[in-house]
Scaffold this active site. Structure first.
Site: not given
Ligand code: EPZ
Length: 418
Positions: A22-23, A93, A117, A122, A305, A397
């Site tokens: 995802k990142n 974000r 969040c 953030r 994470d 997500r």
């Protein structure tokens, strides 16, 4: 609102294939705005945040089309808008990553200030200050951000903190800056290296990603490129820890073991058996884990994470563990929920002292963010009795086919609606 209902106690056994990261996918999608030619990304995960980013790009006037499973074509043709829609921007974000490419391409960008969040404030000051150093005029008032430039100019930028997003945003903007931009104290995550590789395929001239100093030589224009996204090291860590907390044996396939080194070191310290292949890792554990101490740090340190997931292993350890979260100010919401399941935890500031218990008991708990929610599912898999993890949408997500993959490992887990 969907929730997961889990009957704990079954050791997870088997193998799951890990999706694209995802990142990594999100900054690569932002990077595709830098050219009017089409780019194609492969192994893009089918997750909410990717769909949100795709909708953001479409709202700017880009064509974004799926070409079979995991393959995404993006063409940010002429006629792009510099204005990001508020409702999408506030949803994710990572929308802030569009500032760099839009400034580089159009010389302007407008968006609402992306919200915070559950894991803490953030701020984006490092992004905005960096863009100012590159010659952009940036105003932030009444919750709206506006940046304009008559031409970005390469310069030296020293980041206060090795922010992943700020490093990415500045790399993206600097591709069009005149001369050389140097980013010092840059983030070193694998996703940063991935962005450098993709941008260089597009014709950029970047080097140093993966170290704390990245050099970008601006170029006049970039062309389209094709790229396969690296595997998601955090999804992999989540499934490996699931195998450990349920005293099972789980293999994650299609991974890059090197990206998991810090997590594997701590799993071994907790008494797990770790076997590495060239693109797979197997973790197993018999009996209770041993207590550990770990600090969540920028890469190559232990990834923040995976901190919530690792706390579940600590909650079941045969002793007292110490967790120090150095990246986000308030990333312990999951600990409050774990205490409802019988965990013995004291936390203050960025520190948590976790006194292991022999078993957790099922309860109704609530996910507040993506990784904390995943950790609560792991706790439910390990607990005695039934656990209900509410707000399953948080996991949507960042985890593709989360329930199906867990079920394939033997998890007694159902996704239900109330
Ligand atoms: C990225 O977020 C990831 N998201 C996060 O993953 C990850 O937790 C984080 O990096 C750290 O690894 C994406 O890549 C889309 P940061 P990012 O900027 O870029 C402070 C997940 O679950 N900071 O490295 O927002 C900030 O407050 C998500 O997949 C500033 O002070 O993280 C935080 O304390 C969660 N000013 C620290 O730096 C700034 O301008 C790290 O943030 C920017 C950040």
């Amino acid at each position: 609102m969907d929730f997961y209902e889990i009957e704990g106690g079954t050791p997870l056994v088997g193998e799951v294939s890990i999706n694209g990261a995802k990142n990594a996918a999100l900054p690569l999608m932002a990077a595709s705005l830098l050219s009017s030619e089409p780019s194609v990304l492969h192994r893009v995960p089918d997750i909410e945040d990717v769909h949100t980013m795709a909708d953001l790009l479409r709202s700017l006037g880009a064509r974004v089309e799926w070409q079979g499973k995991g393959s995404l074509m993006i063409q940010a043709g002429p006629g792009l808008s510099p204005r990001l829609p508020d409702e999408l921007t506030r949803k994710m974000r990572a929308s802030v990553l569009l500032m760099g490419p839009l400034l580089a391409r159009l010389g302007e960008v407008e968006l609402s200030h992306p919200g915070g969040c559950a894991i803490g404030p953030r701020p984006i000051n490092l992004h905005l200050d960096g863009l100012r150093y590159l010659g952009a005029q940036v105003t932030a008032e009444a919750g709206a951000l506006r940046a304009t430039t008559t031409g970005l100019q390469g310069t030296l930028i020293v980041l206060d903190f090795p922010s992943v997003g700020a490093t990415e945003n500045l790399m993206l903007a600097a591709t069009a800056a005149k001369g050389v931009t140097i980013v010092r104290n840059a983030a070193r995550e694998p996703e940063i290296v991935e962005l450098q590789d993709f941008l260089n395929k597009m014709g950029a001239r970047i080097r140093g990603a993966g170290t704390d100093t990245i050099r970008v030589r601006g170029v006049r224009e970039l062309h389209g490129a094709e790229h396969r996204v690296i595997p998601d090291r955090i999804e992999a860590a989540t499934f490996l820890v699931a195998g450990a907390v349920t005293r099972g044996r789980v293999t994650v396939a299609d991974v890059i073991p090197e990206h998991l080194e810090a997590v594997l070191a701590k799993l071994e310290a907790a008494g797990c058996t770790v076997e590495e292949g060239n693109d797979l890792v197997e973790v197993s554990l018999q009996g209770r884990p041993a207590p550990i101490a770990f600090r969540a740090l920028p890469y190559p340190g232990f990834p923040t994470d995976a901190q919530p997931q690792m706390c579940v292993l600590c909650a079941l350890a045969d002793g007292v563990s110490l967790v120090h979260e150095n990246v986000f100010a308030q990333r312990f919401h999951h600990l409050e929920e774990l205490m409802r399941m019988g965990a013995n935890v004291f936390h203050e500031g960025g520190y948590a002292v976790i006194t292991g218990v022999s078993k957790l008991t099922g309860a109704t708990v609530e996910a507040a963010d993506l990784r904390g929610g995943a950790a609560l599912v792991l706790a439910g898999l390990a607990a005695e009795g039934i656990t209900r993890v509410e707000r399953a949408y948080h996991m949507d997500r960042g985890y593709e086919s989360f329930a199906e993959k867990m079920q394939s490992l033997g998890a007694q887990l159902k996704r239900l609606s109330n």
